[in-house]
Motif scaffolding. Structure first.
Motif, mmCIF file in Angstrom:
data_model
loop_
_atom_site.group_PDB
_atom_site.id
_atom_site.type_symbol
_atom_site.label_atom_id
_atom_site.label_comp_id
_atom_site.label_asym_id
_atom_site.label_seq_id
_atom_site.Cartn_x
_atom_site.Cartn_y
_atom_site.Cartn_z
ATOM 1 N N THR A 1 43.058 -51.739 -10.931
ATOM 2 C CA THR A 1 43.077 -50.521 -10.127
ATOM 3 C C THR A 1 41.849 -50.509 -9.220
ATOM 4 N N ALA A 2 41.979 -49.842 -8.115
ATOM 5 C CA ALA A 2 40.873 -49.742 -7.169
ATOM 6 C C ALA A 2 40.603 -48.270 -6.868
ATOM 7 N N ALA A 3 39.342 -47.933 -6.801
ATOM 8 C CA ALA A 3 38.956 -46.560 -6.490
ATOM 9 C C ALA A 3 39.194 -46.298 -5.004
ATOM 10 N N ASP A 4 39.432 -45.045 -4.680
ATOM 11 C CA ASP A 4 39.671 -44.669 -3.280
ATOM 12 C C ASP A 4 38.500 -45.059 -2.383
ATOM 13 N N THR A 5 37.280 -44.952 -2.906
ATOM 14 C CA THR A 5 36.109 -45.307 -2.091
ATOM 15 C C THR A 5 36.080 -46.810 -1.801
ATOM 16 N N ASP A 6 36.511 -47.628 -2.778
ATOM 17 C CA ASP A 6 36.570 -49.073 -2.558
ATOM 18 C C ASP A 6 37.615 -49.425 -1.509
ATOM 19 N N ILE A 7 38.742 -48.738 -1.561
ATOM 20 C CA ILE A 7 39.798 -48.977 -0.575
ATOM 21 C C ILE A 7 39.309 -48.602 0.822
ATOM 22 N N ALA A 8 38.660 -47.455 0.934
ATOM 23 C CA ALA A 8 38.153 -47.006 2.237
ATOM 24 C C ALA A 8 37.085 -47.958 2.767
ATOM 25 N N ALA A 9 36.197 -48.438 1.907
ATOM 26 C CA ALA A 9 35.147 -49.359 2.341
ATOM 27 C C ALA A 9 35.733 -50.691 2.797
ATOM 28 N N ALA A 10 36.727 -51.196 2.080
ATOM 29 C CA ALA A 10 37.359 -52.458 2.475
ATOM 30 C C ALA A 10 38.086 -52.295 3.801
ATOM 31 N N ASP B 1 40.126 -60.472 -3.796
ATOM 32 C CA ASP B 1 40.123 -61.873 -3.398
ATOM 33 C C ASP B 1 40.440 -62.704 -4.637
ATOM 34 N N GLU B 2 41.668 -63.174 -4.728
ATOM 35 C CA GLU B 2 42.112 -63.900 -5.919
ATOM 36 C C GLU B 2 41.383 -65.225 -6.111
ATOM 37 N N THR B 3 40.822 -65.792 -5.051
ATOM 38 C CA THR B 3 40.126 -67.071 -5.212
ATOM 39 C C THR B 3 38.778 -66.901 -5.894
ATOM 40 N N SER B 4 38.118 -65.770 -5.700
ATOM 41 C CA SER B 4 36.810 -65.574 -6.322
ATOM 42 C C SER B 4 36.865 -64.731 -7.600
ATOM 43 N N ALA B 5 37.819 -63.814 -7.680
ATOM 44 C CA ALA B 5 37.932 -62.950 -8.858
ATOM 45 C C ALA B 5 39.410 -62.695 -9.154
ATOM 46 N N PRO B 6 40.075 -63.663 -9.809
ATOM 47 C CA PRO B 6 41.505 -63.475 -10.086
ATOM 48 C C PRO B 6 41.760 -62.371 -11.101
#
Length: 89
Positions: free
Chosen positions: A12-21, A30-35
Motif C-alpha cells: 500500500t502507498a500513502a496519499d502523500t507518497d503518491i502525490a510526491a511521486a 520500482d520493482e528492480t530495486s524493491a520488489p
C-alpha cells in the motif's frame, strides 16, 4: 521460452507518497530495486502453461480481494532487439 509465475503482496502507498511521486515525475514503485514480497513462485516451460498457472493462482482469495497480484515473467534469454531485453548491466 521459460516463464516464472509469481504471486506477490501488493504494497500500500500513502496519499502523500503518491502525490510526491506524481509531482516529482518518478515511479512510486520500482520493482528492480524493491520488489514486492513474494508469496508463491511457480515455473513453466511455455507460455500456455504459464498462463494456465497464472489463471489458477488468480483464483486465490487474496488475489481476488486485491491484496495480492499475479505476475508472469519471461526468464529465458531474449533477442537483443526485444523491448524487455536487459544487457546484464
Amino acid at each position: 521460452m521459460r516463464f516464472l509465475i509469481v504471486r506477490t503482496e501488493i504494497r500500500t502507498a500513502a496519499d502523500t507518497d503518491i502525490a510526491a511521486a506524481w509531482a516529482g515525475g518518478v515511479r512510486l514503485r520500482d520493482e528492480t530495486s524493491a520488489p514486492e514480497p513474494r508469496r508463491q513462485v511457480v515455473h513453466a516451460e511455455d507460455r500456455d502453461a504459464a498462463l494456465l498457472l497464472a489463471r489458477a493462482l488468480s483464483s486465490v482469495g487474496a488475489v481476488r480481494a486485491g491484496r495480492h497480484r499475479v505476475k508472469v515473467l519471461p526468464i529465458s534469454d531474449l533477442d537483443p532487439a526485444h523491448p524487455y531485453h536487459r544487457d546484464g548491466g
